[in-house]
Structure formats: C-alpha cells, structure tokens
Design an enzyme around this catalytic site. Sequence first.
Site, PDB file in Angstrom:
ATOM      1  N   ARG A 180      -5.484   5.499   8.047  1.00 41.81           N
ATOM      2  CA  ARG A 180      -6.346   6.336   8.902  1.00 41.81           C
ATOM      3  C   ARG A 180      -7.770   5.786   8.952  1.00 41.81           C
ATOM      4  NH1 ARG A 180      -7.056  12.051   5.547  1.00 41.81           N
ATOM      5  NH2 ARG A 180      -7.183  11.155   3.471  1.00 41.81           N
ATOM      6  N   SER A 224     -10.079  14.586   8.743  1.00 44.78           N
ATOM      7  CA  SER A 224      -8.872  14.050   8.102  1.00 44.78           C
ATOM      8  C   SER A 224      -8.203  12.976   8.958  1.00 44.78           C
ATOM      9  CB  SER A 224      -7.880  15.164   7.774  1.00 44.78           C
ATOM     10  OG  SER A 224      -7.303  15.688   8.935  1.00 44.78           O
ATOM     11  N   GLU A 239      -2.614  21.460  21.211  1.00 46.31           N
ATOM     12  CA  GLU A 239      -2.136  20.098  21.458  1.00 46.31           C
ATOM     13  C   GLU A 239      -1.777  19.848  22.917  1.00 46.31           C
ATOM     14  OE1 GLU A 239      -0.938  22.160  19.171  1.00 46.31           O
ATOM     15  OE2 GLU A 239      -1.630  21.256  17.296  1.00 46.31           O
ATOM     16  N   PHE A 294       2.634  17.148  15.389  1.00 50.14           N
ATOM     17  CA  PHE A 294       2.234  18.055  16.462  1.00 50.14           C
ATOM     18  C   PHE A 294       1.893  17.282  17.733  1.00 50.14           C
ATOM     19  CE2 PHE A 294       0.549  19.793  12.343  1.00 50.14           C
ATOM     20  CZ  PHE A 294       1.694  20.518  12.060  1.00 50.14           C
ATOM     21  N   HIS A 352      -1.095  11.096   9.702  1.00 49.36           N
ATOM     22  CA  HIS A 352      -0.172  11.693   8.729  1.00 49.36           C
ATOM     23  C   HIS A 352       1.285  11.327   9.020  1.00 49.36           C
ATOM     24  CE1 HIS A 352      -3.732  13.503   7.344  1.00 49.36           C
ATOM     25  NE2 HIS A 352      -3.240  14.606   6.826  1.00 49.36           N
ATOM     26  N   ASP A 401       1.553  18.560   1.376  1.00 52.12           N
ATOM     27  CA  ASP A 401       1.602  19.475   2.529  1.00 52.12           C
ATOM     28  C   ASP A 401       3.043  19.835   2.893  1.00 52.12           C
ATOM     29  OD1 ASP A 401      -1.037  19.932   2.921  1.00 52.12           O
ATOM     30  OD2 ASP A 401      -1.309  18.414   4.478  1.00 52.12           O
ATOM     31  N   ARG A 425      -1.873   8.895   5.831  1.00 53.02           N
ATOM     32  CA  ARG A 425      -2.937   9.566   5.107  1.00 53.02           C
ATOM     33  C   ARG A 425      -3.264   8.866   3.789  1.00 53.02           C
ATOM     34  NH1 ARG A 425      -3.510  13.190   1.015  1.00 53.02           N
ATOM     35  NH2 ARG A 425      -5.115  14.782   1.272  1.00 53.02           N
TER      36      ARG A 425
END
Lengths: 327, 282
Positions: free
Chosen positions: A19, A46, A67, A92, A118, A126, A176
């Site tokens: 990232r 993030s 989104e 998403f 991610h 998560d 991530r």
Amino acid sequence: MLNVELHTNLNNPEMLPTRDGYGEGLTAAAGENNDIVALGADISSSTRVNWFSEKFPDRFISIGIAEQNQMGIAAGMALMGKIPFVTNYGVFLSGRAWDQIRTTVCYSNLNVKLGGAHGGISVGPDGATHQALEEIAIMRCLPNMTVLVPADSIETRKATMAAASIHGPVYIRFGREKIPVITDEGTPYKIGRAYCCREGKDVAIIACGSMVYESLAAAKKLGEMGISAAVINNHTVKPIDEASIVEAAKKTGAVVTVEEHQVMGGMGSAVLEVLAQKCPVPVKMVGVMDRFGQSGEPDILMKEYGLCSDDIVSAVKEVLQMKDAQG
Amino acid sequence: MYRGLNEFQLKEKSNELRSAILEMLCEAGSGHSGGSLSSIDILNVLYNNVLRHDPKNPSWSERDRFILSKGHVCPALYAVLADCGYFDKKELLTLRKFGSMLQGHPDMHKTPGIEVSSGSLGQGLSVSVGIALAAKINGDKIRTYCLTGDGEMQEGQIWEALMAAGHYKLDNLCGIVDKNELQIDGEVKDVMDIDPLTDKIKAFKWNTIEINGNDVIQIEKAFREAAEYKGKPTMIIARTIKGKGVSFMENVCGWHGVAPNKEQLKSALAELNTGRREKDQC
C-alpha cells in the site's frame, strides 16, 4: 535477466507494505499529470490516499462510504478528461461496485483506475469480510479491464504509475502487511510482460503479488534438493503474457501457479486457460481452496491456508511426480 | 444548436418525435414504449431550446452534457438525436437489430451524441455528479442534465448521488425525474413507494421544482429556473403520463416494455394526427 541474488535477500529482506507503493505511485503520477484526481472513501490513511490528498487537496474528492457512487462519479470525471483513481478495500471496490465497474466503466471503456487495498488473506485480524480473495476473478472477466498484482512495494509504485499512463480501466491489487522487497528500481516492469526472476529447467513456478517472494524461497529450498525451479513474476493477470507462460511450460514441462486468492478464477486459472489451449503440461495450483478467511495473525493465516514456501515445495514435488508419470 | 421553438412548434415536434418512436419500436418488435412517450416532451425541450450542443461536433468540449440514466427509454433519445442531425433518421429503423448503431440500451461508442453507456438503473446520476464536479474543478461553464425514472429512484445509488450533489452544492447540475407513477410490476406506490419524493430530495440539499412534465411551456420554464438557481443542484420532478399521446397506451403499465404491432402503430399514428406519416405506412 537480472541476477536474482542481487534483488532478493531471502534471509533478511527489507519489509514494506505494498500500500505504501500505491500511495507513492499515485502521488508521483499526480505530480506529473494534473488530470489525475483521487476519490476517497473514508479510509484514506489505511489506503495511503492521504499521501495524495495532503499534497493535492484540490484534486481529492471525498465521497464517503458509498462505493457505487464513488465509481459512478469517477466515471463522470473520466468523461471530462480526468484520470480518477478510485481507492477502496478490494472486497468492496470490486464487489460492491461490480455492476458499476462493468456497465459504466468497462462497457464505456473509461479511463478509471481502481486501487484495491487489503488484498489477500494477510489482512489478518479483520477477518473474512475484509480479506479480498475473489477480486482478481471478478475483475479479469470484464472486457477492457487490465488487472495488475504487483509483487512488492517498489513494483506497486511502478504499476500505479504505469496504470496512470495507459488508457482504460485498470485494477491494481495491493496489500496491507509488510512484505519482502524483492525488486529494485532497475528491475524491468512492463504491463503485460511477465518477469522471469529465476531461471530453472525442471518446473516453472508462476506467481503474483506477495507469493512471488514465497516462490523464490521455495525455489531456493528446491535447489538445495537438486530441483531446478524457474520463478515467474506474473504481475499482469490481464492482459496475460501468453508467450512467456507457454515458453516456461515448454522449457520445464511442469507448472505450479501460486496466488493469495481463490484458485477458482484467479491468476492461476488465467495461466491454465493459456496452457490448456496452447501447451498442456502437468499443473498444480497453490492458492485459497474455496474457503473464506478468518481472523488471525497474517503468518498464521498464510500457514493455515497453505500459502507458504513449504506448500509450494510440496506442490512442486507433486507436479514433478505427475510429469514423471507422463514420461 | 439552439432552435428556440415556440409552444406550437414544440408541440408539433413532440408529435413528430412520438411517431418516430413508435415507428422504430414497431420495426424493432421490442423495446420500451411507455417511458419513451412519457419522457419525450422533456427531451424535446431540452435538445431544441435548452442544451448547448453541436450535432456536427458531438465531442465539442464546451457542450452541455445530458445523461440518460433510465437507458431503456433510448428510443426517445434516438428520435431526438436523429431529429437534431446527429445521424440519419433512416438509422432509427435499425433499432435493436444486429450491427445497428442503435443498441437496445445506449452505447456511447456506437451512437453519436450518447455521452455514456447506460441501462443498468441507478448509475447515471452519479456519472452526472462526476461530470459536474469535474466541470467545477476545471472552471468549465457547462451544465449537466440527467434524466431518471421514478421507479429508478428505488435504487440506493441514486440517494448516494443525491447526497454527494447536495454536499458539493453542484448548481451546474439539473436532474429530471420522469414521474409517470408506473413500473413493470404495477404502480410505483405499490411496488415500493418513493413518495414524498420532493420532500426527500429537498432534504438532500437540492432545489426542487414540480411541473407537469408533458407541458412544454412548464418544462422550458423549469429548465430556465434551474439554470438561474445558485448554491444547490436542482431536481425537476416532472409528473408525466406513461404512454402519453396514445390513448390505449396511456397509464397502462403493460406498455412498459412492449412495442406496438403494425395495427397498433397505425392506430397510434392516426391519433397523433400525423396524416402524412399514416399515408406513408399504408
């Protein structure tokens, strides 16, 4: 061909999250091209989009947690000559807005770039809802879409900048967690051109993303056992580099595909679509086997889901048995 | 292009366009009659008396943009685009056929004058927000118009787009809801009630104007008011009659996605008082 030892310190690699490469690439590309805008979805830090918004506040558009609207607004901005980067968690981004990506972005072939954060099970604690494991499959089946899965932070920066420089929709998958840096500034990177980062004659390991490092580690172990494994960084899942894949299969006669993604429909499937039609050879696939993820530390999950170098070693041994059986 | 048609001319033009819509749908053998007829007066006024556009140069950068979010009523848009000269009217009779520039739902790469491909409901307003936002960033003086259906307002993405347009105070954006009260399964209020629509849209920080969407004078006045309104986007809630202009189609939800056969076409054209066209058919 670069010497892999120059670019891969397998024992003590530098560790960086991909990232970071995305944030650097986006910011660098935006410095060169005023048309680049970024659309945020409440997760700017993030996904490292905050690096862009701090530098180019007038070109950052906050969309909130929406989104589908984020994708549609990006499409509209692309129609006006902008190069919108839509960043969101890969699950998403690809799933929630799939119809918007299909009908409005891809059917219209708009110049919208999708940054899927991610990616993979290594998202960790998560849990399953946030671990993108299907997005390569559902993005690569869309006409006009380019799908990039860079192998480390440096390559993610190059991929992001390359995405900005070509016309049309591009999906860039990044992660991530910190992962080993295995390329450097001089490592060749071209969209659509797989990179052979280790030569070998017995088997070709074709990998993407975080699994390129694991494949290199596996190849080293295999080498100690007297098995010569090539490792190909297949960073562009679409358009896939047919020539390099066929060449590797012809040279070695056996292929193992490796990805941090469902084996159904992912990078491995894309490779198999080529091989089955142009150069059928024994194949084993390493990836997530039709399961959802769960909470846990990344290293524990990678082990549980069979995504470590030892799993690749086992797959290579199996595929070599298949190759031997075929004579 | 600005024709500046007067009331009489606009009504005549609407009649002509209705005839063209029915002829192309009959020839195609399928397509969406009801919504095409309810929205044609809006498109007629928009393309002849409101939009800044150039049919000879569809990609003119300073043109106003029109997004047809309810893509299924593209026969209405195709009729207007052909009438403006974007392409030959003869093309209209190729609607929905293999190789045609006129797809069953709009394709921006096949049809001159189509801004974006559409057909999956609920997406056009977001696209319009993106255009309006980019225009603000660029300092472009263009206006963006977007037509949605009332059934389409059931899509969640519409409300995301309404929220964003209000948030960014996009006064260069004008939406129009073709509120014909019918959708495939029946009356909108029974399928999934969207009312009180005007109050809801107002609450999303929009200026709203309610009109009779089949009255060309009210339509033109609403577009003028919208263009003058500053600080908020404007939504024109246009009450219309589905199937407007053809008595046996009016307010009948069965005519949503059905094309007239030859007999029905003949009778519809007669009603539309286009004797010349009727003769041509015989």
